[in-house]
Design an enzyme around this catalytic site. Sequence first.
Site, short mmCIF file in Angstrom:
data_model
loop_
_atom_site.label_atom_id
_atom_site.label_comp_id
_atom_site.label_asym_id
_atom_site.label_seq_id
_atom_site.Cartn_x
_atom_site.Cartn_y
_atom_site.Cartn_z
N LYS A 189 28.08 -4.55 -3.50
CA LYS A 189 29.30 -4.20 -3.73
C LYS A 189 30.18 -3.65 -2.35
O LYS A 189 31.18 -3.37 -2.62
CB LYS A 189 29.72 -3.35 -5.16
CG LYS A 189 29.14 -3.78 -6.33
CD LYS A 189 29.37 -2.65 -7.54
CE LYS A 189 28.82 -3.18 -8.56
NZ LYS A 189 28.95 -1.91 -9.49
N ARG B 95 0.86 -1.19 -0.08
CA ARG B 95 0.02 0.09 0.06
C ARG B 95 0.84 1.43 -0.02
O ARG B 95 0.41 2.23 -0.72
CB ARG B 95 -1.05 -0.09 1.23
CG ARG B 95 -2.38 -0.40 1.14
CD ARG B 95 -2.88 -0.84 2.53
NE ARG B 95 -2.07 -2.05 2.90
CZ ARG B 95 -2.20 -3.17 2.55
NH1 ARG B 95 -3.31 -3.35 1.87
NH2 ARG B 95 -1.58 -4.14 2.76
N HIS C 90 6.12 5.98 11.36
CA HIS C 90 5.50 5.56 10.17
C HIS C 90 4.55 6.87 10.04
O HIS C 90 3.30 7.06 9.74
CB HIS C 90 4.50 4.51 10.06
CG HIS C 90 4.08 4.22 8.73
ND1 HIS C 90 4.30 4.86 7.50
CD2 HIS C 90 3.52 3.02 8.22
CE1 HIS C 90 3.93 4.25 6.35
NE2 HIS C 90 3.42 3.14 6.99
C1 NCD Z 1 1.90 -0.85 8.13
C2 NCD Z 1 3.45 -0.76 8.49
O1 NCD Z 1 4.26 -0.98 7.36
O2 NCD Z 1 4.00 -0.39 9.48
N1 NCD Z 1 1.61 -1.22 7.13
C3 NCD Z 1 1.32 0.04 6.27
O3 NCD Z 1 2.21 0.89 5.80
N2 NCD Z 1 0.06 0.35 5.85
C4 NCD Z 1 1.42 -1.75 9.20
C5 NCD Z 1 2.13 -3.34 9.41
O4 NCD Z 1 2.83 -3.63 8.39
O5 NCD Z 1 1.46 -3.85 10.18
#
Ligand code: NCD
Length: 340
Positions: A93, A64, A147
């Site tokens: 490398k 996503r 994130h």
């Molecule tokens: C999440 C992540 O990558 O932290 N996914 C995302 O980006 N929508 C949640 C997850 O992987 O559990």
Amino acid sequence: MMAERPQIYHCLNSRQFSRPFVEEACRLADMARMIGKTKAGMEFLSTVFNDKRAMLFFTQPSTRTFLSFFSACQILGMHCAEVRDSRTSSEVKGESEEDTLRTFSSFFDLIIMRHYEAGLAETIAALLDQTERPVPVINAGSGKDQHPTQALLDIYTLKRCFQAQGGIDGKCIAFVGDLLRGRTIRSLSLLLSKYDDVKMVFVAPSAFQAGRDILSSLEEEGVSYQLEEDFESVIPRVDAIYMTRLQDEWDKEGHASSTIDMNRYSFQARHLALLRPHAVLLHPLPRRQEIAPEVDGDPRAVYWRQVRNGMWIRVALIALIFQRQERIIEYFQQADRRER
Ligand code: NCD
């Protein structure tokens, strides 16, 4: 003289977002998606960044977030290149990640990166700032840590859902699942703490309860929170439930997920009857068994809307980073006037 930097240049951590910035990003996302409803509007959007190019460096799995950024860039006319497997880059490398990313900055105007290592995006941003060609870095997920753009899209979704209920202020939000190793809950809970009188309930088995770092930050912000183990008892008393999956890719660091029963941290069709009529159910996805597919049809299940919202909020974020929001706002206002 150095040009004045916008409010967000590198996007590294959800703590960076002020509430006015979030509000502006959400308004801009709404405008861009309205513009995008017509062919002329899509054609216009595709001119806003047709002079810029982005590198998507995603060496940790992603469906996503990668496609969402890719689509956002495409909508804006920004050309994209990608590295998704470091085995295909000069890292094999023996090149350092720092040198690899500095190389990208020589070719591209924006670096969007997802990596196993917490803090690497910050390191790269600081390094690029010292070079002759600094470019903005967007953290698209860093280890177990942050994130930030997921937090932005989650807030955008909550705002849209609670429009008729006075917005996010005063709401009670439950976070459920592997809260210890999930980065989405860290980024979102810290961002939510900027809203007034928000309450949080962290629902997890004790082995996967939210980390001390998150709880201390919330305490500093004066946010009221509770720790719970019993999921079912929480469902009827909250305004939003944020489900997350078991993050067992981190088991090698010492947590044996298989010994912990996560079945109790799953939203089943029977739970819909316990959920308040105005409450919403979110999930950053991917899901496993935390939400039964039969729940998807309920209007309170908004995780597929989150996916779509993610693309538009990333369009807005890119425009804000490069301070090109005025072009989108002007087009929106002109189109609005034409229609009236
Ligand atoms: C999440 C992540 O990558 O932290 N996914 C995302 O980006 N929508 C949640 C997850 O992987 O559990």
